[in-house]
Design a protein around this motif. Structure first.
Motif, PDB file in Angstrom:
ATOM      1  N   VAL A  35       4.300   5.393   3.406  1.00  0.00           N
ATOM      2  CA  VAL A  35       3.694   6.685   3.675  1.00  0.00           C
ATOM      3  C   VAL A  35       4.403   7.715   2.801  1.00  0.00           C
ATOM      4  O   VAL A  35       5.633   7.809   2.811  1.00  0.00           O
ATOM      5  CB  VAL A  35       3.823   7.033   5.173  1.00  0.00           C
ATOM      6  N   ALA A  36       3.599   8.456   2.034  1.00  0.00           N
ATOM      7  CA  ALA A  36       4.176   9.367   1.048  1.00  0.00           C
ATOM      8  C   ALA A  36       3.655  10.785   1.204  1.00  0.00           C
ATOM      9  O   ALA A  36       2.589  11.021   1.775  1.00  0.00           O
ATOM     10  CB  ALA A  36       3.855   8.860  -0.359  1.00  0.00           C
ATOM     11  N   GLY A  37       4.444  11.706   0.674  1.00  0.00           N
ATOM     12  CA  GLY A  37       4.053  13.089   0.509  1.00  0.00           C
ATOM     13  C   GLY A  37       4.261  13.435  -0.957  1.00  0.00           C
ATOM     14  O   GLY A  37       4.704  12.588  -1.736  1.00  0.00           O
ATOM     15  N   VAL A  39       4.008  16.317   8.337  1.00  0.00           N
ATOM     16  CA  VAL A  39       3.884  15.206   9.276  1.00  0.00           C
ATOM     17  C   VAL A  39       3.473  13.947   8.506  1.00  0.00           C
ATOM     18  O   VAL A  39       2.694  14.012   7.555  1.00  0.00           O
ATOM     19  CB  VAL A  39       2.842  15.545  10.364  1.00  0.00           C
ATOM     20  N   LEU A  40       3.996  12.801   8.916  1.00  0.00           N
ATOM     21  CA  LEU A  40       3.632  11.542   8.265  1.00  0.00           C
ATOM     22  C   LEU A  40       2.127  11.314   8.339  1.00  0.00           C
ATOM     23  O   LEU A  40       1.516  11.504   9.389  1.00  0.00           O
ATOM     24  CB  LEU A  40       4.336  10.365   8.929  1.00  0.00           C
ATOM     25  N   CYS A  41       1.542  10.912   7.243  1.00  0.00           N
ATOM     26  CA  CYS A  41       0.111  10.608   7.163  1.00  0.00           C
ATOM     27  C   CYS A  41      -0.048   9.089   7.132  1.00  0.00           C
ATOM     28  O   CYS A  41      -0.171   8.484   6.073  1.00  0.00           O
ATOM     29  CB  CYS A  41      -0.498  11.256   5.923  1.00  0.00           C
ATOM     30  N   THR A  42      -0.002   8.488   8.315  1.00  0.00           N
ATOM     31  CA  THR A  42      -0.190   7.042   8.418  1.00  0.00           C
ATOM     32  C   THR A  42      -1.686   6.747   8.478  1.00  0.00           C
ATOM     33  O   THR A  42      -2.487   7.621   8.815  1.00  0.00           O
ATOM     34  CB  THR A  42       0.504   6.479   9.674  1.00  0.00           C
ATOM     35  N   GLY A  86       7.509  12.224  -2.611  1.00  0.00           N
ATOM     36  CA  GLY A  86       7.842  10.808  -2.734  1.00  0.00           C
ATOM     37  C   GLY A  86       7.565  10.033  -1.454  1.00  0.00           C
ATOM     38  O   GLY A  86       6.905  10.540  -0.537  1.00  0.00           O
ATOM     39  N   ILE A  87       8.081   8.822  -1.390  1.00  0.00           N
ATOM     40  CA  ILE A  87       7.906   7.966  -0.214  1.00  0.00           C
ATOM     41  C   ILE A  87       8.707   8.561   0.937  1.00  0.00           C
ATOM     42  O   ILE A  87       9.902   8.813   0.803  1.00  0.00           O
ATOM     43  CB  ILE A  87       8.367   6.516  -0.503  1.00  0.00           C
ATOM     44  N   ARG A  88       8.043   8.759   2.051  1.00  0.00           N
ATOM     45  CA  ARG A  88       8.701   9.351   3.228  1.00  0.00           C
ATOM     46  C   ARG A  88       9.209   8.285   4.191  1.00  0.00           C
ATOM     47  O   ARG A  88      10.261   8.450   4.805  1.00  0.00           O
ATOM     48  CB  ARG A  88       7.730  10.275   3.967  1.00  0.00           C
ATOM     49  N   ARG A  89       8.426   7.231   4.344  1.00  0.00           N
ATOM     50  CA  ARG A  89       8.810   6.165   5.269  1.00  0.00           C
ATOM     51  C   ARG A  89       7.983   4.927   4.955  1.00  0.00           C
ATOM     52  O   ARG A  89       6.853   5.039   4.508  1.00  0.00           O
ATOM     53  CB  ARG A  89       8.572   6.601   6.709  1.00  0.00           C
ATOM     54  N   SER A  90       8.553   3.777   5.207  1.00  0.00           N
ATOM     55  CA  SER A  90       7.847   2.512   5.014  1.00  0.00           C
ATOM     56  C   SER A  90       7.763   1.761   6.330  1.00  0.00           C
ATOM     57  O   SER A  90       8.713   1.779   7.128  1.00  0.00           O
ATOM     58  CB  SER A  90       8.560   1.654   3.965  1.00  0.00           C
ATOM     59  N   PHE A  91       6.627   1.144   6.555  1.00  0.00           N
ATOM     60  CA  PHE A  91       6.359   0.351   7.754  1.00  0.00           C
ATOM     61  C   PHE A  91       5.823  -1.006   7.315  1.00  0.00           C
ATOM     62  O   PHE A  91       5.334  -1.148   6.196  1.00  0.00           O
ATOM     63  CB  PHE A  91       5.260   1.000   8.616  1.00  0.00           C
ATOM     64  N   ILE A 121       0.841  -1.203   0.000  1.00  0.00           N
ATOM     65  CA  ILE A 121       0.000   0.000   0.000  1.00  0.00           C
ATOM     66  C   ILE A 121       0.876   1.252   0.000  1.00  0.00           C
ATOM     67  O   ILE A 121       1.924   1.284   0.657  1.00  0.00           O
ATOM     68  CB  ILE A 121      -0.884   0.057   1.261  1.00  0.00           C
ATOM     69  N   VAL A 122       0.395   2.294  -0.692  1.00  0.00           N
ATOM     70  CA  VAL A 122       0.952   3.640  -0.552  1.00  0.00           C
ATOM     71  C   VAL A 122      -0.178   4.540  -0.068  1.00  0.00           C
ATOM     72  O   VAL A 122      -1.270   4.544  -0.634  1.00  0.00           O
ATOM     73  CB  VAL A 122       1.523   4.186  -1.879  1.00  0.00           C
ATOM     74  N   VAL A 123       0.089   5.293   1.008  1.00  0.00           N
ATOM     75  CA  VAL A 123      -0.846   6.287   1.528  1.00  0.00           C
ATOM     76  C   VAL A 123      -0.205   7.652   1.327  1.00  0.00           C
ATOM     77  O   VAL A 123       0.878   7.920   1.853  1.00  0.00           O
ATOM     78  CB  VAL A 123      -1.154   6.045   3.024  1.00  0.00           C
ATOM     79  N   MET A 124      -0.871   8.508   0.558  1.00  0.00           N
ATOM     80  CA  MET A 124      -0.357   9.830   0.205  1.00  0.00           C
ATOM     81  C   MET A 124      -1.110  10.906   0.970  1.00  0.00           C
ATOM     82  O   MET A 124      -2.336  10.995   0.869  1.00  0.00           O
ATOM     83  CB  MET A 124      -0.537  10.051  -1.300  1.00  0.00           C
TER      84      MET A 124
END
Length: 134
Positions: A106-108, A82-85, A111-116, A74-77
């Motif tokens: 988690v993206a802005g 702030v991260l949008c988880t 681009g991709i900011r962080r992956s969980f 999944i990608v959440v934009m």
């Protein structure tokens, strides 16, 4: 198989279609299934704010309507710094169709900011496997 770039671009495109006249916070989500298909959803608000639907819920509904039932990635934009988880409710929705090691990116806009993994966002979760012995 769909690439992470394709998921990001799909989430970015659907985010622009979000209907968020009250919060003004647009979210887009893209889901890749194990077959490689991509499904997207955006948040939809209404005048009975905060009743509405999250982007993740919309993407999951599209996936089910499209005949798929498993989430591979999944990608959440979201917007802002702030991260949008995914919210708590969406984390549980994702859990219904994903495994603990499913990547959630988690993206802005840049681009991709962080992956969980799902397990990082929803540790010790309750899911379908808890009910499999019934």
């Amino acid at each position: 198989m769909a690439s992470l770039d394709a998921l990001f671009e799909t989430a970015k495109a659907i985010q622009a279609r979000a209907y968020a006249p009250y919060s003004r916070f647009k979210v887009g989500t893209a889901i890749r299934t194990p077959s490689g298909r991509i499904f997207a959803g955006c948040n939809v608000e209404n005048a009975a704010y905060p009743v509405g639907s999250c982007a993740e819920a919309g993407a999951i509904s599209a996936m089910l309507a499209g005949g798929e039932s498993r989430i591979a990635e999944i990608v959440v934009m979201g917007e802002g710094d702030v991260l949008c988880t995914p919210c708590g409710g969406c984390r549980q929705r994702i859990r219904e169709f994903a495994s603990p090691d499913t990547p959630i990116h988690v993206a802005g806009p840049e681009g991709i900011r962080r992956s969980f993994t799902l397990d990082e966002l929803l540790p010790f979760s309750f899911g379908p496997d808890n009910l499999s012995d019934r």
